[in-house]
Design a protein around this motif. Structure first.
Motif, PDB file in Angstrom:
ATOM      1  N   ALA A  70      -8.432   5.469   3.054  1.00  0.00           N
ATOM      2  CA  ALA A  70      -8.071   4.746   1.980  1.00  0.00           C
ATOM      3  C   ALA A  70      -6.430   4.610   2.092  1.00  0.00           C
ATOM      4  CB  ALA A  70      -8.318   5.498   0.696  1.00  0.00           C
ATOM      5  N   ALA A  71      -5.825   5.605   2.533  1.00  0.00           N
ATOM      6  CA  ALA A  71      -4.202   5.717   2.779  1.00  0.00           C
ATOM      7  C   ALA A  71      -3.868   4.247   3.898  1.00  0.00           C
ATOM      8  CB  ALA A  71      -3.830   6.914   3.360  1.00  0.00           C
ATOM      9  N   LYS A  72      -4.809   4.251   4.713  1.00  0.00           N
ATOM     10  CA  LYS A  72      -4.486   3.090   5.613  1.00  0.00           C
ATOM     11  C   LYS A  72      -4.755   1.747   4.967  1.00  0.00           C
ATOM     12  CE  LYS A  72      -3.779   0.913   9.496  1.00  0.00           C
ATOM     13  NZ  LYS A  72      -2.541   0.840  10.325  1.00  0.00           N
ATOM     14  N   ARG A  73      -5.655   1.675   3.962  1.00  0.00           N
ATOM     15  CA  ARG A  73      -5.940   0.346   3.245  1.00  0.00           C
ATOM     16  C   ARG A  73      -4.580   0.155   2.403  1.00  0.00           C
ATOM     17  NH1 ARG A  73     -11.540  -1.570   2.699  1.00  0.00           N
ATOM     18  NH2 ARG A  73     -12.609  -0.188   3.769  1.00  0.00           N
ATOM     19  N   ARG A  74      -4.115   1.169   1.752  1.00  0.00           N
ATOM     20  CA  ARG A  74      -2.889   0.885   0.989  1.00  0.00           C
ATOM     21  C   ARG A  74      -1.694   0.633   1.630  1.00  0.00           C
ATOM     22  NH1 ARG A  74      -5.206   5.565  -1.251  1.00  0.00           N
ATOM     23  NH2 ARG A  74      -3.713   7.073  -0.127  1.00  0.00           N
ATOM     24  N   ARG A  75      -1.648   1.136   3.047  1.00  0.00           N
ATOM     25  CA  ARG A  75      -0.401   0.752   3.715  1.00  0.00           C
ATOM     26  C   ARG A  75      -0.491  -0.676   4.248  1.00  0.00           C
ATOM     27  NH1 ARG A  75      -1.114   6.004   5.911  1.00  0.00           N
ATOM     28  NH2 ARG A  75      -2.248   4.941   7.795  1.00  0.00           N
ATOM     29  N   LEU A  76      -1.946  -1.311   4.444  1.00  0.00           N
ATOM     30  CA  LEU A  76      -1.878  -2.496   5.111  1.00  0.00           C
ATOM     31  C   LEU A  76      -1.652  -3.434   3.673  1.00  0.00           C
ATOM     32  CD1 LEU A  76      -5.284  -2.298   6.964  1.00  0.00           C
ATOM     33  CD2 LEU A  76      -2.968  -2.686   7.714  1.00  0.00           C
ATOM     34  N   ALA A  77      -2.046  -3.149   2.697  1.00  0.00           N
ATOM     35  CA  ALA A  77      -1.825  -4.082   1.362  1.00  0.00           C
ATOM     36  C   ALA A  77      -0.367  -4.062   1.193  1.00  0.00           C
ATOM     37  CB  ALA A  77      -2.510  -3.698   0.332  1.00  0.00           C
TER      38      ALA A  77
END
Length: 120
Positions: A70-77
């Motif tokens: 989930a943290a990676k998804r937030r960084r990508l966004a």
């Protein structure tokens, strides 16, 4: 270059070939911001795609998709928002893809693009 970096580069090259074969143009590769990195930014007509490339050895315990937190998804966004702000115009369509690349003995054996897999 470490083995891990080599495999990562191999995967990104394979992912870019996949997109090129499907008619996309490359806008950015390894676009780095203070909030995160975008592996590939590609475009086909009005569609802008942010692609996260995950490369794993064939037969590993986790699939590439399972390695996205989930943290990676937030960084990508967050990185994508910065990219769009620098672009200065809103594209007609945006998609977040996950490209799974499988290797065996330093050779790419499979590329699987999961379209809109990381969509918000």
């Amino acid at each position: 270059m470490s083995q891990r970096q080599f495999i990562g580069k191999l995967g990104e090259q394979a992912a870019w070939r996949w997109y090129r074969q499907h008619g996309f143009g490359l806008l950015a590769q390894n676009y780095t911001t203070r909030l995160g990195e975008l592996d590939l930014v590609v475009q086909k007509g009005p569609l802008l795609v942010f692609a996260e490339v995950r490369t794993r050895q064939l037969g590993g315990m986790l699939t590439p998709a399972q390695s996205i937190t989930a943290a990676k998804r937030r960084r990508l966004a967050a990185a994508a928002r910065l990219y769009l702000a620098q672009l200065g115009q809103e594209p007609q369509a945006v998609r977040f893809d996950l490209v799974e690349v499988y290797c065996q003995k330093d050779q790419v054996v499979q590329v699987h693009c999961m379209e809109n897999a990381l969509g918000e």
